[in-house]
Structure formats: structure tokens, C-alpha cells
Design a protein around this motif. Structure first.
Motif, PDB file in Angstrom:
ATOM      1  N   GLY B   1      -0.013  -7.726  -1.015  1.00 18.69           N
ATOM      2  CA  GLY B   1       0.921  -6.888  -0.282  1.00 18.69           C
ATOM      3  C   GLY B   1       0.491  -5.427  -0.296  1.00 18.69           C
ATOM      4  O   GLY B   1      -0.311  -5.006  -1.118  1.00 18.69           O
ATOM      5  N   GLN B   3       0.336  -1.541  -0.975  1.00 24.26           N
ATOM      6  CA  GLN B   3       0.738  -0.632  -2.027  1.00 24.26           C
ATOM      7  C   GLN B   3       0.450   0.789  -1.599  1.00 24.26           C
ATOM      8  O   GLN B   3      -0.405   1.054  -0.769  1.00 24.26           O
ATOM      9  CB  GLN B   3      -0.001  -0.950  -3.328  1.00 24.26           C
ATOM     10  CG  GLN B   3       0.513  -2.202  -4.011  1.00 24.26           C
ATOM     11  CD  GLN B   3       0.065  -2.290  -5.443  1.00 24.26           C
ATOM     12  OE1 GLN B   3      -1.061  -1.975  -5.747  1.00 24.26           O
ATOM     13  NE2 GLN B   3       0.948  -2.741  -6.319  1.00 24.26           N
ATOM     14  N   LYS B  98      11.274  -3.955   2.630  1.00 31.27           N
ATOM     15  CA  LYS B  98      10.671  -4.222   1.323  1.00 31.27           C
ATOM     16  C   LYS B  98      10.333  -2.900   0.634  1.00 31.27           C
ATOM     17  O   LYS B  98       9.827  -1.964   1.262  1.00 31.27           O
ATOM     18  CB  LYS B  98       9.407  -5.041   1.530  1.00 31.27           C
ATOM     19  CG  LYS B  98       8.635  -5.357   0.274  1.00 31.27           C
ATOM     20  CD  LYS B  98       7.405  -6.185   0.631  1.00 31.27           C
ATOM     21  CE  LYS B  98       6.513  -6.376  -0.560  1.00 31.27           C
ATOM     22  NZ  LYS B  98       5.336  -7.188  -0.218  1.00 31.27           N
ATOM     23  N   PHE B 101       5.398  -0.209  -3.726  1.00 35.23           N
ATOM     24  CA  PHE B 101       5.144   0.573  -4.933  1.00 35.23           C
ATOM     25  C   PHE B 101       3.746   1.180  -4.959  1.00 35.23           C
ATOM     26  O   PHE B 101       2.787   0.592  -4.438  1.00 35.23           O
ATOM     27  CB  PHE B 101       5.270  -0.315  -6.173  1.00 35.23           C
ATOM     28  CG  PHE B 101       6.664  -0.770  -6.443  1.00 35.23           C
ATOM     29  CD1 PHE B 101       7.120  -1.973  -5.927  1.00 35.23           C
ATOM     30  CD2 PHE B 101       7.518  -0.012  -7.211  1.00 35.23           C
ATOM     31  CE1 PHE B 101       8.414  -2.405  -6.170  1.00 35.23           C
ATOM     32  CE2 PHE B 101       8.805  -0.432  -7.460  1.00 35.23           C
ATOM     33  CZ  PHE B 101       9.254  -1.631  -6.938  1.00 35.23           C
TER      34      PHE B 101
END
Lengths: 116, 111
Positions: B1, B3, B98, B101
């Protein structure tokens, strides 16, 4: 006090022995999520849930299951744990109502899992 | 995913020094959050930012939402030993989306 509570905090188990990590929140949040944290890889999302009976895969769902039968609870299930699932796990929640200030995500204190 | 690109990855500073860290992305974000994670604990929210250019303080911490909406900065002034921990940036590209981070900045403070 607003809280996300995970149990247990520490768990050592053996390969193949099914386990469940519980997560509960007292803020009536619609959204709940599980993450794993590994050195050098940051926080990776495992599964999330937008509401009761609604769950979806995150970035690393393999080897994990979740359920959302009640709004406050979101357990993480490892049917057959393997050593590569040794990690630090976090549950989190947030509301999906409104915008801006409601975007804050709250985290539990973490569960450190070791699979031997 | 996806970042966020957070830097530096780690910092070793002397007590009393100021600290700066930042997060960048190739995409526009509409919310930036800064968390601190103490050893053995979960991330705790420090500051939330919602508008481009916004500058928000929380004690000795100050964070800014970049004008381009693709970056954010966190500054800690006059560091103390209890500032030790991992600082994460996080953000949303859309409401209800979502949470993405950064990889974290590990801060060590020498008394």
C-alpha cells in the motif's frame, strides 16, 4: 474515557495453534481496523470494517480473519499462525460521521505476538 | 500500500535542541495527523491539521499543513528526554478514506 482496548498485550504461541486477539472501543465508532507493525515496514493495514457485518481486506490480509458482529468489537483471528506473523499488532477506530475533526483515528496499546 | 515519505528516519539529539521532521507525498491530502508512539505502546495523536497553510501548536510541538497540500512538518522545541519515541505522520486523501502512514522518525534525546 475514550478507549480502544486490545487483549492480550503479549502472546507467545506455537505454529498452527489458532488464536484470537480481541479489540473493543467505547466511542461508538463505525470504522475499525487492524494493523501490524514490523521494523522498517511501518504500519500496514490487515483488515478494516466500515460498520457491523461489513469487513474488507487491507494491504496484508493473508493468514488473518476478522469479524464485526457488534459495533464495539473487532476481533482478529489467526486460524493457523506461522512464524512470519510474529509482529506488533494494533487495533484502531474512528467515526465516519461528519468531516474534519471526526477524521481522528484512535489506537489501542498493541499486542506483541510471537509465533514459535 | 501507499506510504508517505517521512524524514529523517532517525535522529539523535542533545536535550534542549530543537527538532524538525517532515512528510511528503506526490498526492494531495486533505488531513494531516501527527502521532507519537512510546516504546511498547500504541500511537497517540499529537496534532491534527485540516487546511492548507494551517499552523497548529500543542505545547512545545508545532505542525504545519503545507501550502501545496502534499507535505507537512512537525517541530519540537527545547527537546526533553520524554520526547523519545517514534513520530508518525499520517494523512487522508479523501474524507472517510484510508489513513496512510509515514514510516516514522525515531527520536533519541541525550540528557
Amino acid at each position: 474515557e475514550a478507549q480502544v482496548t486490545q487483549n492480550p498485550r503479549y502472546l507467545i504461541t506455537v505454529t498452527g495453534k489458532k488464536l484470537t486477539v480481541t479489540c473493543s472501543q467505547n466511542m461508538n465508532h463505525e470504522y475499525m481496523s487492524w494493523y501490524r507493525q514490523d521494523p522498517g515496514l511501518g504500519l500496514r493495514q490487515i483488515y478494516y470494517s466500515m460498520n457491523v457485518e461489513v469487513t474488507d481486506k487491507g494491504d496484508v490480509p493473508e493468514g488473518y480473519k476478522v469479524s464485526r458482529k457488534e459495533k464495539r468489537n473487532f476481533p482478529l483471528i489467526l486460524e493457523s499462525p506461522s512464524p512470519n506473523q510474529t509482529s506488533l499488532y494494533f487495533c484502531a477506530s474512528r467515526t465516519l460521521q461528519g468531516k474534519l475533526a471526526k477524521n481522528i483515528q484512535y489506537f489501542g496499546a498493541g499486542t506483541r505476538l510471537s509465533v514459535l | 500500500g501507499q506510504q508517505l515519505n517521512q524524514s529523517p528516519q532517525s535522529m539523535f539529539i542533545q536535550e534542549g535542541e530543537d527538532v524538525s521532521m517532515n512528510c511528503t507525498s506526490s498526492s494531495i491530502f486533505n488531513t494531516w495527523l501527527w502521532y507519537k508512539q512510546d516504546p511498547g505502546e500504541g500511537p497517540v495523536l499529537l496534532i491534527a491539521l485540516y487546511k492548507a497553510g494551517e499552523l497548529t501548536s500543542n505545547g512545545r510541538l508545532t505542525a504545519q499543513f503545507g501550502i501545496t497540500r502534499k507535505d507537512s512538518f512537525l517541530n519540537i522545541s527545547a527537546s526533553i528526554p520524554s520526547d523519545v519515541g517514534i513520530y508518525f505522520c499520517a494523512g487522508y486523501r479523501e474524507f472517510g478514506g484510508k489513513l496512510i502512514f509515514g514510516q516514522g522518525t525515531e527520536l533519541s534525546v541525550k540528557p
